[in-house]
Structures are given as C-alpha cells and as structure tokens.
Design a protein around this motif. Structure first.
Motif, PDB file in Angstrom:
ATOM      1  N   CYS A 155      -5.016  -8.606 -24.792  1.00  0.00           N
ATOM      2  CA  CYS A 155      -5.276  -7.182 -24.999  1.00  0.00           C
ATOM      3  C   CYS A 155      -3.984  -6.482 -25.416  1.00  0.00           C
ATOM      4  CB  CYS A 155      -5.812  -6.568 -23.705  1.00  0.00           C
ATOM      5  SG  CYS A 155      -6.247  -4.836 -23.911  1.00  0.00           S
ATOM      6  N   ASN A 157      -3.770  -3.048 -25.332  1.00  0.00           N
ATOM      7  CA  ASN A 157      -3.903  -1.634 -24.955  1.00  0.00           C
ATOM      8  C   ASN A 157      -2.922  -1.116 -23.904  1.00  0.00           C
ATOM      9  OD1 ASN A 157      -5.896  -0.649 -26.694  1.00  0.00           O
ATOM     10  ND2 ASN A 157      -7.445  -1.789 -25.570  1.00  0.00           N
ATOM     11  N   PHE A 158      -2.491  -1.949 -23.035  1.00  0.00           N
ATOM     12  CA  PHE A 158      -1.541  -1.537 -21.996  1.00  0.00           C
ATOM     13  C   PHE A 158      -1.975  -0.271 -21.257  1.00  0.00           C
ATOM     14  CE2 PHE A 158       0.919  -4.402 -24.567  1.00  0.00           C
ATOM     15  CZ  PHE A 158       1.609  -5.138 -23.614  1.00  0.00           C
ATOM     16  N   CYS A 159      -3.190  -0.280 -20.746  1.00  0.00           N
ATOM     17  CA  CYS A 159      -3.580   0.798 -19.830  1.00  0.00           C
ATOM     18  C   CYS A 159      -2.579   0.722 -18.670  1.00  0.00           C
ATOM     19  CB  CYS A 159      -5.008   0.576 -19.331  1.00  0.00           C
ATOM     20  SG  CYS A 159      -6.178   0.568 -20.704  1.00  0.00           S
ATOM     21  N   TYR A 161      -2.437   0.957 -15.569  1.00  0.00           N
ATOM     22  CA  TYR A 161      -2.713   0.306 -14.283  1.00  0.00           C
ATOM     23  C   TYR A 161      -2.990  -1.185 -14.431  1.00  0.00           C
ATOM     24  CZ  TYR A 161      -7.266   0.970 -16.357  1.00  0.00           C
ATOM     25  OH  TYR A 161      -8.303   0.966 -17.256  1.00  0.00           O
ATOM     26  N   CYS A 162      -3.053  -1.704 -15.675  1.00  0.00           N
ATOM     27  CA  CYS A 162      -3.677  -3.001 -15.897  1.00  0.00           C
ATOM     28  C   CYS A 162      -2.674  -4.132 -16.145  1.00  0.00           C
ATOM     29  CB  CYS A 162      -4.654  -2.900 -17.069  1.00  0.00           C
ATOM     30  SG  CYS A 162      -5.527  -4.438 -17.361  1.00  0.00           S
ATOM     31  N   VAL A 164      -3.613  -7.149 -17.223  1.00  0.00           N
ATOM     32  CA  VAL A 164      -4.150  -8.133 -18.173  1.00  0.00           C
ATOM     33  C   VAL A 164      -3.207  -8.448 -19.343  1.00  0.00           C
ATOM     34  CG1 VAL A 164      -5.997  -8.512 -19.874  1.00  0.00           C
ATOM     35  CG2 VAL A 164      -6.561  -7.883 -17.533  1.00  0.00           C
ATOM     36  N   PRO A 165      -2.640  -7.445 -20.038  1.00  0.00           N
ATOM     37  CA  PRO A 165      -1.780  -7.803 -21.180  1.00  0.00           C
ATOM     38  C   PRO A 165      -0.580  -8.669 -20.770  1.00  0.00           C
ATOM     39  CG  PRO A 165      -2.335  -5.473 -21.231  1.00  0.00           C
ATOM     40  CD  PRO A 165      -2.785  -5.992 -19.901  1.00  0.00           C
ATOM     41  N   GLN A 199     -11.449  -9.303 -23.922  1.00  0.00           N
ATOM     42  CA  GLN A 199     -11.002  -8.163 -23.115  1.00  0.00           C
ATOM     43  C   GLN A 199     -11.384  -6.847 -23.776  1.00  0.00           C
ATOM     44  OE1 GLN A 199      -8.777 -10.678 -21.692  1.00  0.00           O
ATOM     45  NE2 GLN A 199      -9.642  -9.922 -19.797  1.00  0.00           N
ATOM     46  N   HIS A 235     -13.960  -1.101 -25.270  1.00  0.00           N
ATOM     47  CA  HIS A 235     -13.083   0.031 -24.954  1.00  0.00           C
ATOM     48  C   HIS A 235     -13.628   1.259 -25.683  1.00  0.00           C
ATOM     49  CE1 HIS A 235      -9.692   2.618 -24.493  1.00  0.00           C
ATOM     50  NE2 HIS A 235      -9.005   1.701 -23.837  1.00  0.00           N
ATOM     51  N   ARG A 274      -5.345   5.730 -21.610  1.00  0.00           N
ATOM     52  CA  ARG A 274      -6.625   5.215 -22.089  1.00  0.00           C
ATOM     53  C   ARG A 274      -6.914   5.581 -23.544  1.00  0.00           C
ATOM     54  NH1 ARG A 274      -9.375   1.155 -20.293  1.00  0.00           N
ATOM     55  NH2 ARG A 274     -11.414   2.134 -20.556  1.00  0.00           N
TER      56      ARG A 274
HETATM   57  S1  SF4 Z   1      -8.017  -2.148 -18.814  1.00  0.00           S
HETATM   58 FE1  SF4 Z   1      -8.933  -3.360 -20.462  1.00  0.00          FE
HETATM   59  S2  SF4 Z   1      -8.247  -2.327 -22.335  1.00  0.00           S
HETATM   60 FE2  SF4 Z   1      -6.876  -1.620 -20.684  1.00  0.00          FE
HETATM   61  S3  SF4 Z   1      -5.126  -3.033 -20.768  1.00  0.00           S
HETATM   62 FE3  SF4 Z   1      -6.596  -3.849 -19.268  1.00  0.00          FE
HETATM   63  S4  SF4 Z   1      -7.821  -5.307 -20.441  1.00  0.00           S
HETATM   64 FE4  SF4 Z   1      -6.779  -4.003 -21.921  1.00  0.00          FE
END
Ligand code: SF4
Length: 470
Positions: A155, A157-159, A161-162, A164-165, A199, A235, A274
């Motif tokens: 991903c 996006n680098f939200c 709080y996240c 995942v990236p 994602q 998203h 977001r």
């Molecule tokens: S919340 Fe979803 S869109 Fe945002 S960084 Fe995490 S995986 Fe990516």
C-alpha cells in the motif's frame, strides 16, 4: 520426510490466503495438514500486527505453543506481519522459535522448515526484488466453492495509524493475464465465487500500461463457470466512477462493497491522512446507491484516535446513523510503533474510548438487526458453502450482499446457487429455507404452499433478475 503441520492464522483475508498457499505448498510436497497443534510436528503461526490485540493474542498463543514444544519437540515457525516487522528481534520475546519468514517469503516455507531442522534457526525477510509471490492453488475440493485471488500487494497510502505499508511494502500489482489465467483455472476446478484481494484494489495497476481494476473486473466477468465476483478492500478516495458503474453493469459482481470510513470528522480524517472528507465519503455512498439501491455497504471505523473530542465522535455517529451500514468493524485506536500517529499524544482516556465504542456498536447492532429483519419474507439467491458453524444438520451460504444464511439442507447442495426464503433476521445472520419446496407446490406437486406475498417476490425476482429484496 513427510510431516504433520498445523497453521494458526491471525488477521485479514490476505493472511488467510497466505495460510492457504503455505498449506497447499506443504501438502503438495507430501506433508499432512492437521488442525490441532498438539498433533502437529510443525506449527506455523501466521501473524497480524495491525492492532495491538492481535499482537497480544499471538504472544499468548506462543506461550501455549512453547509448552507443547517442550513436551513434544515441535518445530515452531512465525510468518506474516509481526515476523516482517520484528525480524530477528522477535527472538527477544520468543527465543524458542525455529524459523521466521516475512509475507513475501512464504513460498519458501518448506526450505525454512528443512533448514531449521538441519542447520538451526532460519530467518528470511527479503523483499524478493519487489516481485510479489503469487501461488495458484490448482487442486480444489468440493469445499472450495469460493476462492481468494491476490491481485496486488502492499500500500502507498500511509494512513497515519497504519502499519501495513511498513510490513507489506509499497503497492505492486500482479499482471492481469496471470490473474485471469488463475481465475480460469479456478473456474475449471469448480470454484463459483472469487474474491479479489489487495490492500487497496481500487489502485490496481495505477501508473502502469496494464488494465485498471474496472477492466479487470470486466474480463473476469466473462469467465465461464465463475458465478460471483467480490473484492476487498477499497479506499474511498480511489473509488472511481468507472468502478461504481461496474455495479449493476457486471452481472457477476456482487452487490456489496467494503468501504472503510474510519471517522466522520474531517479534523480526524485529516490527522489520519485519509485523503477525503466526510462529505466526499457520503457522495460516494450516494453514487453507489443511485447505481444499485440495495447494495450492501460495510466499513471499518476507529474510535478514540488522538484528538477525537465529543463533537468529532458525534460526527462519526451521525455518519453511521445517516448511511445505515449493513455491518461495521469498529475498534478502539491502538498506537502502532513506526507509524506517523505513534508519537501523537493519546488524548482520549481508554475508559472513554471504550464507552464510545459501546455506544457506536449498540447503534450499529440495532441498524444491522433492523436491516436483517426487513429481509424476512423475501427470496434471495445464496451460494451454499458448506455445513453451518451452528452445528447440527444446518448448511450455510451467503447472499450476493454478503449476508450469512443458515438453512436446512444436505451435502449435495454445496456449491449450488439456490433461492431461499428468509424466515428470520438476526443480528449476525439470517435463517432461511430453500424455495424449491415451494416451487414444487407451484407446479402442483407435493410441498408447502408459498404465501402470496412471497410468490410475488419470487416472480419479481425471476422477471427482473433482481437478487435481493428488503
Ligand atoms: S489503512 Fe489501508 S489504505 Fe491506509 S495505509 Fe493501511 S492498508 Fe493502506
């Protein structure tokens, strides 16, 4: 040497699918999958670190597995997001594990087990030059009426709080021709429903010359044998008009979208990075419902994010009341190391965050129940997936809108699309009965007589091709 292995999985559909792939790889090499860690010679724990709770559950499971290992000498391995995030540092908490692999390295699961037995502890967190590991699972059984298909990983996006990236890396899309080939293979082996995974599937192939996500859906829609298509996750900022138009246009695309909104407050959405406002989100919902009025909408949302005051929370509640989601996954914010929000001051006391979560969940529960009850008496199409988790002789399937229906049935129904009359709507599922009994009555054969109201519904469904009512 053939071994018995067990896989414990935490987290999202991506992880479930990764576990499926590891199980397939090991089984295809002659190893046997078991579902009780006590019985296994190798236990693999496929981890998730998106929320603190999943991480805590993982470490508590490891305590139990340590006892099994010391009794039976079980080989223990860790894969997935915690493995990637902690790398060799994971040994500080669980020094007794034998191997650990990042999500990009699960294709090497057998080597990891073998090396850890022959040479000692084995770790691999390489990114494979950025190329995603995609493994098709060709051998399907009758249980597998539906299948996950990875279309991208990572991903961009680098939200704030996240995590995942940081653990899954940047977006890499898989070539459309490989995906289509895999789906064709699945259709040939009897799979009826595919869920395309990524994602952020909306940005599939962004910036490349290969086809975009709506075109991919159109191509899969043409594959014979596939009856239903789903995708996750979307998203809101990347949900294009072209994708919205696929709903209603593509007969195999199910009328359900999971569209996380996270907060109803623009201030919090900005702090979460977001990339949309609450108004933008509402507009997308309107577009989706204009397109397909009965589309089911589910979402994720977070309460207690740093800076969330009473008014911000009320805006979230307002959004929930206005949109009336079919279902909602809601959580108290938990700070994750390495993310942008990690350093933000936790302004909402835990007690307060939990009480906001309760208010939110009670409201959503009432909405879901109301929606499910409104389906009573309607006739919907479901795909029978197997025995119900309720036990007994009940079978289970899902509507196109992704609602679970339990019903009396028999083994031969698995994999069939059948019309079902909804008898009762509960908070988490529906109870139904197959309509074929009533169909016999209509044909003058034995069976129950269909109530007038339902006959109308059934005929409307046949005439207009509508799959869902209520
Ligand atoms: S919340 Fe979803 S869109 Fe945002 S960084 Fe995490 S995986 Fe990516």
């Amino acid at each position: 040497m053939a071994m018995k292995f067990c896989i414990e999985t935490f987290g999202c559909q991506m992880n479930e699918h990764d576990s499926e792939k590891m199980a397939y790889l090991l089984a295809s090499r002659g190893h046997e999958q078991v579902f009780d860690a006590e019985e296994a010679e190798v236990v693999i724990v496929n981890t998730c670190c998106v929320r603190k709770k999943a991480e805590e559950k993982f470490y508590s499971l490891m305590g139990r597995l340590k006892r099994i290992k010391s009794k039976k000498g079980t080989i223990l391995g860790v894969t997935g997001c915690i493995a990637q995030l902690e790398k060799e540092g994971i040994l500080n908490r669980v020094p007794f594990i034998d191997f650990s692999l990042g999500p990009s390295n699960i294709g090497k699961i057998e080597t990891a087990i073998k090396n850890s037995i022959e040479k000692g502890k084995h770790f691999d967190f390489s990114e494979n030059g950025g190329a995603p590991i995609y493994i098709s699972i060709p051998d399907r059984t009758e249980r597998d009426v539906k299948a996950y298909v990875s279309i991208m990983k990572g991903c961009n996006n680098f939200c704030s709080y996240c995590i995942v990236p940081y653990v899954r890396g940047r977006e890499v899309s898989r070539r459309s021709e490989d995906i289509i080939k895999e789906v064709r293979g699945l259709a040939e082996s009897g799979v009826k429903e595919v869920t395309l995974l990524g994602q952020n599937v909306n940005s599939y192939n962004k910036g490349t010359s290969d086809m975009g996500f709506p075109e991919l859906l159109k191509a899969i829609n043409k594959i014979e044998g596939i009856e239903r298509i789903r995708f996750v996750t979307s998203h809101p900022k990347d949900l294009s008009d072209a994708l919205i138009n696929c709903f209603g246009d593509l007969e195999k695309l199910c009328e359900h979208i999971h569209l996380p909104f996270q907060s109803g407050s623009d201030k919090i959405l900005e702090s979460m990075n977001r990339g949309y406002t609450s108004e933008d989100y509402r507009r997308k919902i309107d577009l989706l419902r204009n397109r397909v009025p009965h589309i089911a909408i589910t979402a994720d949302c977070i309460v207690g994010f740093p800076g969330e005051d009473e008014q911000d929370f009320e805006k979230t509640m307002e959004l929930i009341r206005d949109v009336e989601f079919d279902g909602l996954f809601s959580f108290v914010y938990s700070p994750r190391k390495y993310t942008l929000a990690w350093s933000l001051e936790m302004t909402v006391p835990r007690e307060e965050a939990l009480s906001r979560l309760k208010v939110l969940q009670d409201t959503q529960k009432a909405i879901t129940l109301k929606k499910n009850r409104a389906m009573e008496g309607s006739v919907v199409q479901i795909l029978i997936e197997g025995k119900s988790k309720n036990g007994g002789e009940e079978y289970t399937g899902r509507t196109r809108t992704n609602k679970i229906v339990n019903l009396p049935g028999e083994r031969g129904m698995i994999g069939n699309l059948i019309d079902v009359e909804i008898l009762k709507g509960y908070a988490n599922s529906l109870k139904g009965r197959p309509v074929y009994q009533q169909m016999e009555a209509i044909d003058g054969k034995k069976g129950e007589v269909l109530p007038e109201k339902n006959m109308e519904v059934l005929h409307a469904q046949r005439n207009e091709g509508c799959r869902h009512h209520g």
